[in-house]
Design a protein around this motif. Structure first.
Motif, PDB file in Angstrom:
ATOM      1  N   PHE A  22      -0.916  -1.167  -1.662  1.00 55.85           N
ATOM      2  CA  PHE A  22      -2.222  -1.070  -0.999  1.00 55.85           C
ATOM      3  C   PHE A  22      -2.879  -2.446  -0.912  1.00 55.85           C
ATOM      4  N   GLY A  23      -2.891  -3.166  -2.033  1.00 48.87           N
ATOM      5  CA  GLY A  23      -3.548  -4.474  -2.080  1.00 48.87           C
ATOM      6  C   GLY A  23      -2.871  -5.502  -1.191  1.00 48.87           C
ATOM      7  N   LEU A  24      -1.530  -5.551  -1.238  1.00 46.44           N
ATOM      8  CA  LEU A  24      -0.791  -6.502  -0.407  1.00 46.44           C
ATOM      9  C   LEU A  24      -0.967  -6.183   1.074  1.00 46.44           C
ATOM     10  N   SER A  25      -1.001  -4.889   1.416  1.00 50.18           N
ATOM     11  CA  SER A  25      -1.161  -4.495   2.814  1.00 50.18           C
ATOM     12  C   SER A  25      -2.540  -4.878   3.340  1.00 50.18           C
ATOM     13  N   ILE A  26      -3.582  -4.602   2.554  1.00 45.52           N
ATOM     14  CA  ILE A  26      -4.939  -4.967   2.975  1.00 45.52           C
ATOM     15  C   ILE A  26      -5.041  -6.478   3.167  1.00 45.52           C
ATOM     16  N   SER A  27      -4.421  -7.253   2.263  1.00 42.21           N
ATOM     17  CA  SER A  27      -4.425  -8.712   2.390  1.00 42.21           C
ATOM     18  C   SER A  27      -3.661  -9.149   3.633  1.00 42.21           C
ATOM     19  N   ALA A  28      -2.524  -8.474   3.910  1.00 43.64           N
ATOM     20  CA  ALA A  28      -1.733  -8.795   5.099  1.00 43.64           C
ATOM     21  C   ALA A  28      -2.536  -8.541   6.367  1.00 43.64           C
ATOM     22  N   TYR A  29      -3.260  -7.424   6.391  1.00 35.66           N
ATOM     23  CA  TYR A  29      -4.044  -7.096   7.587  1.00 35.66           C
ATOM     24  C   TYR A  29      -5.232  -8.046   7.742  1.00 35.66           C
ATOM     25  N   ALA A  30      -5.754  -8.531   6.624  1.00 29.18           N
ATOM     26  CA  ALA A  30      -6.812  -9.545   6.692  1.00 29.18           C
ATOM     27  C   ALA A  30      -6.258 -10.833   7.311  1.00 29.18           C
ATOM     28  N   LEU A  31      -4.997 -11.149   7.001  1.00 29.83           N
ATOM     29  CA  LEU A  31      -4.348 -12.309   7.611  1.00 29.83           C
ATOM     30  C   LEU A  31      -4.133 -12.086   9.111  1.00 29.83           C
ATOM     31  N   PHE A  32      -3.738 -10.865   9.486  1.00 21.68           N
ATOM     32  CA  PHE A  32      -3.558 -10.560  10.906  1.00 21.68           C
ATOM     33  C   PHE A  32      -4.878 -10.703  11.658  1.00 21.68           C
ATOM     34  N   ILE A  33      -5.962 -10.210  11.049  1.00 18.44           N
ATOM     35  CA  ILE A  33      -7.285 -10.340  11.669  1.00 18.44           C
ATOM     36  C   ILE A  33      -7.648 -11.815  11.819  1.00 18.44           C
ATOM     37  N   SER A  34      -7.355 -12.615  10.772  1.00 17.84           N
ATOM     38  CA  SER A  34      -7.626 -14.053  10.830  1.00 17.84           C
ATOM     39  C   SER A  34      -6.856 -14.706  11.971  1.00 17.84           C
TER      40      SER A  34
END
Length: 232
Positions: free
Chosen positions: A98-110
């Protein structure tokens, strides 16, 4: 309410997570090569995003395989030991994913934010906030399977984040109208479907099955696009 998983699908989900993670690592490798040529931060964000997402899926695959083998070789009544404790290896793996995925999606948004709206260290901030929320709320989960408590919350949050990236890519496709931009749109359509179907997996086990098919199609669409670019 619990996630409904068909008995015949036990084991297959682990394999699909493993395949998805391997494709994700390949995507990350391709974006790293593109970044080394372009030096664009957008490509760097996508490289790290797929790297984190792949590690999360790999952790799920390993844990689910362990759970499946333990359960299939367990006498009746079955006590799974580590998996039956208040905070299990399975819980840790899902919360890590969950944590890694949320961080990954934050990178995609960036990667898809307009340059004037760039937020420094956004993925790190999101990751720290996520684990702070988990640490605060863990005591309230005592006596339950911990990761179930965060399942719907995670997938709803992830769905909203991916839809933002999807919207940005739809705009890009409307301007370029080529196969590559369409494949990127398809990637995030199926990735958002993966999370949306997981939300409704408490209603029907077919939602759980279709969710796993969706993430495979998502990663394969983007891989196909990158291979096209590489060949050109």
């Amino acid at each position: 309410m619990h996630v409904l998983i068909p008995h015949w699908f036990y084991g297959f989900d682990s394999i699909m997570y493993l395949i998805s993670s391997l494709i994700g690592f390949l995507l990350s490798f391709y974006f790293h090569k593109i970044y080394s040529l372009s030096s664009e931060k957008r490509h760097m964000y996508l490289y790290y995003g797929f790297l984190l997402l792949s590690f999360g899926l790999l952790s799920l695959s390993i844990t689910n395989i362990f759970s499946y083998l333990t359960f299939s070789n367990c006498p009746t009544p079955c006590l799974l030991g580590l998996l039956d404790r208040t905070f299990s290896l399975e819980d840790f793996s899902y919360l890590l994913y969950f944590g890694l995925s949320i961080s990954a999606y934050a990178l995609f948004i960036s990667a898809y934010l307009p340059k004037k709206f760039k937020i420094p260290k956004l993925p790190l901030i999101v990751f720290l906030i996520y684990f702070l929320v988990i640490l605060i709320s863990l005591p309230a989960a005592e006596g339950n399977i911990v990761w179930y408590n965060y399942h719907e919350f995670f997938h709803l949050t992830a769905f909203i984040m991916v839809v933002f990236v999807l919207f940005r890519n739809i705009i890009n496709f409307s301007e370029k109208k080529n196969i590559n931009s369409f494949l990127v749109v398809a990637t995030f359509i199926f990735l958002s479907l993966f999370h949306l179907l997981h939300i409704f997996s408490i209603i029907s086990y077919w939602m759980y099955v279709f969710a796993h098919i969706s993430i495979l199609i998502s990663f394969l669409s983007l891989l196909f696009m990158l291979v096209r670019v590489k060949n050109k």
